[in-house]
Write an enzyme that holds these catalytic residues in place. Structure first.
Site, PDB file in Angstrom:
ATOM      1  N   VAL A 483      -7.799  12.677  21.682  1.00 18.29           N
ATOM      2  CA  VAL A 483      -7.349  11.999  20.691  1.00 18.29           C
ATOM      3  C   VAL A 483      -8.122  10.862  20.561  1.00 18.29           C
ATOM      4  O   VAL A 483      -7.981   9.869  21.125  1.00 18.29           O
ATOM      5  CB  VAL A 483      -5.895  11.870  20.849  1.00 18.29           C
ATOM      6  CG1 VAL A 483      -5.320  11.259  19.240  1.00 18.29           C
ATOM      7  CG2 VAL A 483      -5.156  13.362  20.756  1.00 18.29           C
ATOM      8  N   SER A 484      -8.803  10.524  19.389  1.00 17.45           N
ATOM      9  CA  SER A 484      -9.546   9.095  19.276  1.00 17.45           C
ATOM     10  C   SER A 484      -8.932   8.010  19.249  1.00 17.45           C
ATOM     11  O   SER A 484      -9.457   7.061  20.045  1.00 17.45           O
ATOM     12  CB  SER A 484     -10.525   9.518  17.988  1.00 17.45           C
ATOM     13  OG  SER A 484      -9.854   9.314  16.909  1.00 17.45           O
ATOM     14  N   ASP A 485      -7.744   8.043  18.519  1.00 16.31           N
ATOM     15  CA  ASP A 485      -7.198   6.590  18.503  1.00 16.31           C
ATOM     16  C   ASP A 485      -6.360   6.387  19.924  1.00 16.31           C
ATOM     17  O   ASP A 485      -6.276   5.048  20.274  1.00 16.31           O
ATOM     18  CB  ASP A 485      -6.447   6.357  17.308  1.00 16.31           C
ATOM     19  CG  ASP A 485      -5.329   7.587  16.930  1.00 16.31           C
ATOM     20  OD1 ASP A 485      -5.265   8.690  17.820  1.00 16.31           O
ATOM     21  OD2 ASP A 485      -4.449   7.530  16.202  1.00 16.31           O
ATOM     22  N   CYS A 486      -5.876   7.416  20.590  1.00 16.86           N
ATOM     23  CA  CYS A 486      -5.228   7.304  21.835  1.00 16.86           C
ATOM     24  C   CYS A 486      -6.500   6.696  22.829  1.00 16.86           C
ATOM     25  O   CYS A 486      -6.047   6.042  23.711  1.00 16.86           O
ATOM     26  CB  CYS A 486      -4.746   8.620  22.314  1.00 16.86           C
ATOM     27  SG  CYS A 486      -3.296   9.033  21.266  1.00 16.86           S
ATOM     28  N   GLU A 489      -7.008   2.863  21.923  1.00 15.58           N
ATOM     29  CA  GLU A 489      -5.829   1.942  22.223  1.00 15.58           C
ATOM     30  C   GLU A 489      -5.739   2.078  23.939  1.00 15.58           C
ATOM     31  O   GLU A 489      -5.628   1.045  24.422  1.00 15.58           O
ATOM     32  CB  GLU A 489      -4.611   2.612  21.829  1.00 15.58           C
ATOM     33  CG  GLU A 489      -4.258   2.554  20.092  1.00 15.58           C
ATOM     34  CD  GLU A 489      -4.670   1.233  19.500  1.00 15.58           C
ATOM     35  OE1 GLU A 489      -4.374   0.158  20.212  1.00 15.58           O
ATOM     36  OE2 GLU A 489      -4.644   1.350  18.257  1.00 15.58           O
TER      37      GLU A 489
END
Length: 757
Positions: A483-486, A489
């Site tokens: 998951v790219s935004d995980c 972050e």
């Protein structure tokens, strides 16, 4: 009593890539807890039930989990008295400091021993019934679900029944056929009688029959009911498994589908291709009469293929989609029954089994999420009810079951990495090292242990998978899906923690692992728009959305870019470039520039951004302003920032907060909450967006008003009350992130305190 277990696992059908770090599941222990503790739990449940009856919020506050972890961690949350700001008074440094301190302590108190922050991630009413159906048809329901499991599941369904007798698509939604029919069927399987004491079952059945009966359930529901035996496969639009044999040069190859779409329709195509149906028991025979207004044997199933209850209908079929379905139904399917064409069906089913097996093994039988999990369980039972694949799947069922004061549900699979990354940033924003304790060190350990260390095995591209090495998932390492935004972050947290003393944040990270994460992020960018996708690189074929087979979701056919992911990724690339200025320097510079272009081009005319994974324009605007501020775009030098700030200021309500209805998501029109009410999470997003947009230097008064509201809303133990759900996906379905009510108020107040004093 129910006990939350962390990072545990044993038995011949459970295995892990990192010793189960991040695993969370509930177990009932009849000997646990004192009489007083059991009474406390029942009081929590009764309070929730009474509040719901009086029009209170649907979403739980995750109070059972919090109660247990607060006790285990032994942190006194009442040692500091809260401060309240009276009408006419201004926010003081002492008041905001007290609020932030209490919020940090609460996060220390509800952190699990492996470093993550457990939480429910649920809300859709179509998550749990397919699992109940899978266990029922396989004859394993009584061995997997104890009497206590069933009791809590029944509690959940009744707690979320609407006043009109139906159930929603999700727990805050109006009644729908998919919510009502599936919930009704699940309750009957779980042991509720056709006529119950307080009439809840009868009212549910009445809603179903009054709205055309279960044959008008959307297409996903038709599949579930067909497997159960209370619907016929003839009434389902074709889901041909031959699709999985398409050559790679085909313009719509399965590997180009959005990952959740292909992993959902993959097992559905198996079930359809083999016309799987469970045993017709006395209960099934009764359900056939209960949920259809017309006798089951007299229903014209062919006419039901496109029959969808108007309460459910969100995404109309295109003419192309209907033409394709009619062609397959009337021309292809009759032919495929006969030799030699039946050989093609056999080969296609073999390919589906091969793909499902690979997906299950690479996710340690978690699969990509709860929808596929239940579908795969049905498939493997049909393949071999005594086979190892089905047993491996059963062993991972507890990972999906979550209990709170409103009962037990099947949640998405967990938001461990996502929540952990956001909590760490919220705690760091407090700038209170004296309050951190060992929570940052533990959180850092969790993130390091949760990074995906290897690519999927073998020739993963032939199995419709992408490289994953260096990424983070939404939940834990075992689940394995990038998951790219995980990833962004989590990487941001590692970079922030790298500047802190080792005794506070733990051992530094391997630089090669950070480089691997950057490789993943750069891979996710669209070369056309400059935006970043979530799970896999975006597919620039928007015309394929015309083939959307679902009536209840939008944008599910191909992967696309999003504002939030783009903002998160360009922000962390800026941070990474400061620390490692020589690594892929020009590529990162160009990537950031293209990401900024995407954010500027996707801004709406009113200055907002549409948030795809949160409700909705406030969420998207917060992330966009955060991302732009990281790149040096300011109110003074960037028109998009100016417009975004003005949008947020224009929708602040009279008491100083913000509140947006989930209606904004499907309609794509900003809609305030009824009565212009305030939502604390959305108020926090708006505060953060304004601060990232430089509002502190221009006029801090809107921030003072919002901070006062948050401080006065904080509970005595540092917690914040649960209000409306603020998570969403596929535009049309709400998803509860139970930690949001703590994360974002702390983050907003921490930033406010740091920037204004």
């Amino acid at each position: 009593m129910w006990e939350l277990k962390i990072a545990e696992g044993d038995g011949p059908y459970l295995y892990s890539t990192n010793n189960f770090v991040g695993r969370q599941f509930w177990e009932f222990n009849p000997d646990a807890g004192t009489v007083e503790e059991k009474q406390e739990v029942e009081k929590i449940r009764l309070n929730y039930k009474n509040n719901r009856r009086n029009g209170g919020f649907h979403a739980c506050g995750d109070l059972l989990m919090r109660r247990q972890l607060i006790k285990e961690n032994g942190i006194d949350l009442m040692s500091t008295s809260p401060m309240r700001i009276r009408e006419g008074e201004q926010v003081s440094f002492e008041a905001v400091t007290t609020a932030v301190k209490k919020a940090v302590r609460l996060h220390r108190a509800i952190q699990a021993k492996d470093g993550h922050w457990p939480a429910e991630n649920a809300g859709p009413m179509f998550f749990t019934p397919p699992l109940v159906i899978a266990l029922y048809i396989s004859g394993t329901i009584n061995s997997v679900l104890t009497a206590e499991h069933k009791k809590e599941m029944i509690r959940y369904f009744y707690n979320h029944q609407n006043e009109d007798g139906g159930w929603g698509f999700y727990i805050e939604g109006h009644s729908t056929m998919i919510g009502s029919a599936l919930s009704y069927v699940a309750l009957r399987i779980l042991g509720e009688g056709e006529e119950d004491g307080d009439g809840a079952i009868s009212r549910g059945r009445k809603w179903i029959l009054d709205h055309g009966g279960a044959s008008s359930i959307p297409s996903w529901g038709k599949v579930y009911l067909a497997v159960l035996g209370v619907y016929e496969w003839e009434g389902c639009n074709p889901l041909p498994p031959e699709f999985w044999l398409f050559p790679s040069v085909f313009p719509f190859h399965p590997a180009e589908m959005w990952c959740y779409c292909r992993t959902t329709y993959m097992p559905m195509s198996y079930l359809y291709g083999k016309r799987i149906q469970g045993p017709i028991t006395h209960l099934i025979s009764s359900l056939r009469k209960e949920i259809h207004p017309t006798p089951f044997e007299e229903i014209n199933w062919n006419k039901q293929r496109n029959n969808c209850c108007k309460e459910d209908f969100y995404y109309p079929h295109s003419l192309l989609q209907d033409a394709l379905w009619h062609s397959l139904h009337y021309l292809s399917e009759p032919v495929l029954k006969y030799w030699p064409f039946s050989k093609l069906r056999d080969r296609s089913l073999e390919r589906v089994v091969e793909l499902m097996r690979y997906e299950a093994e690479e996710t340690r039988y978690m699969t990509i999420g709860c929808v596929e999990k239940s579908l795969q369980m049905m498939c493997w039972w049909a393949e071999n009810p005594n086979g190892d694949e089905f047993k491996y799947h059963l062993a991972r069922v507890p990972d999906y079951l979550w209990i709170a004061e409103d009962g037990m549900t099947m949640h998405s699979f967990g938001s461990q990495v996502w929540d952990c990354s956001l909590v760490i940033q919220a705690i760091l924003a407090s700038n209170m090292p004296e309050e951190y304790g060992d929570c940052l060190k533990k959180g850092h350990f969790y993130l390091k242990e949760s990074q995906v260390k290897e690519n999927p095995s073998g020739d993963f591209t032939q199995m419709c998978r992408q490289f994953t090495k260096g990424s983070w998932t939404f939940s834990d390492q075992d689940q394995g899906w990038t998951v790219s935004d995980c990833t962004a972050e989590a990487l941001k947290c590692l970079l922030l923690l790298s500047h802190m003393p080792k005794e506070v944040s733990g051992e530094k990270d391997d630089t090669a692992r950070l480089y691997d994460a950057v490789n993943v992020l750069l891979y996710m960018q669209s070369p056309i728009s400059g935006g970043f996708a979530v799970w896999e690189p975006p597919i620039p074929k928007p015309f394929l959305q015309l083939l959307n087979p679902s009536e209840i979701f939008a944008d599910i056919v191909v992967e696309k870019e999003h504002v939030e992911t783009t903002a998160s990724i360009i922000g962390v690339l800026v941070d990474f470039n400061r620390v490692y200025p020589r690594h892929r320097k020009e590529e990162i510079k160009n990537s950031i520039s293209e990401g900024i272009r995407y954010l500027e081009e996707t801004q709406w005319n009113d200055g907002s951004w549409y948030g795809y994974w949160g409700v909705c324009f406030i969420y998207g605007t917060f992330f966009a302003l955060r991302g732009l501020s990281c790149t040096g775009q300011t109110y003074e030098n960037n028109n998009a920032v100016r417009k975004g700030v003005k949008f947020l200021l224009s929708i602040q309500n009279e008491e100083g907060g913000w509140g947006e209805s989930h209606i904004s998501c499907p309609t794509e029109v900003y809609t305030p909450l009824d009565g212009n009410r305030t939502n604390l999470v959305q108020t926090s997003w708006a505060m953060l967006g304004l601060m990232f947009g430089g509002q502190v230097d221009r006029d801090p008064m809107p921030l003072h008003k919002a901070a006062k509201l948050l401080i006065n809303a904080q509970m005595d133990n540092g917690d914040f009350p649960q209000q409306e759900i603020t998570g969403v996906y596929m535009k049309n379905c709400l998803l509860l992130y139970a930690q949001y009510k703590n994360i974002f108020p702390l983050w907003a107040l921490g930033e406010y305190r740091r920037r204004l004093w």
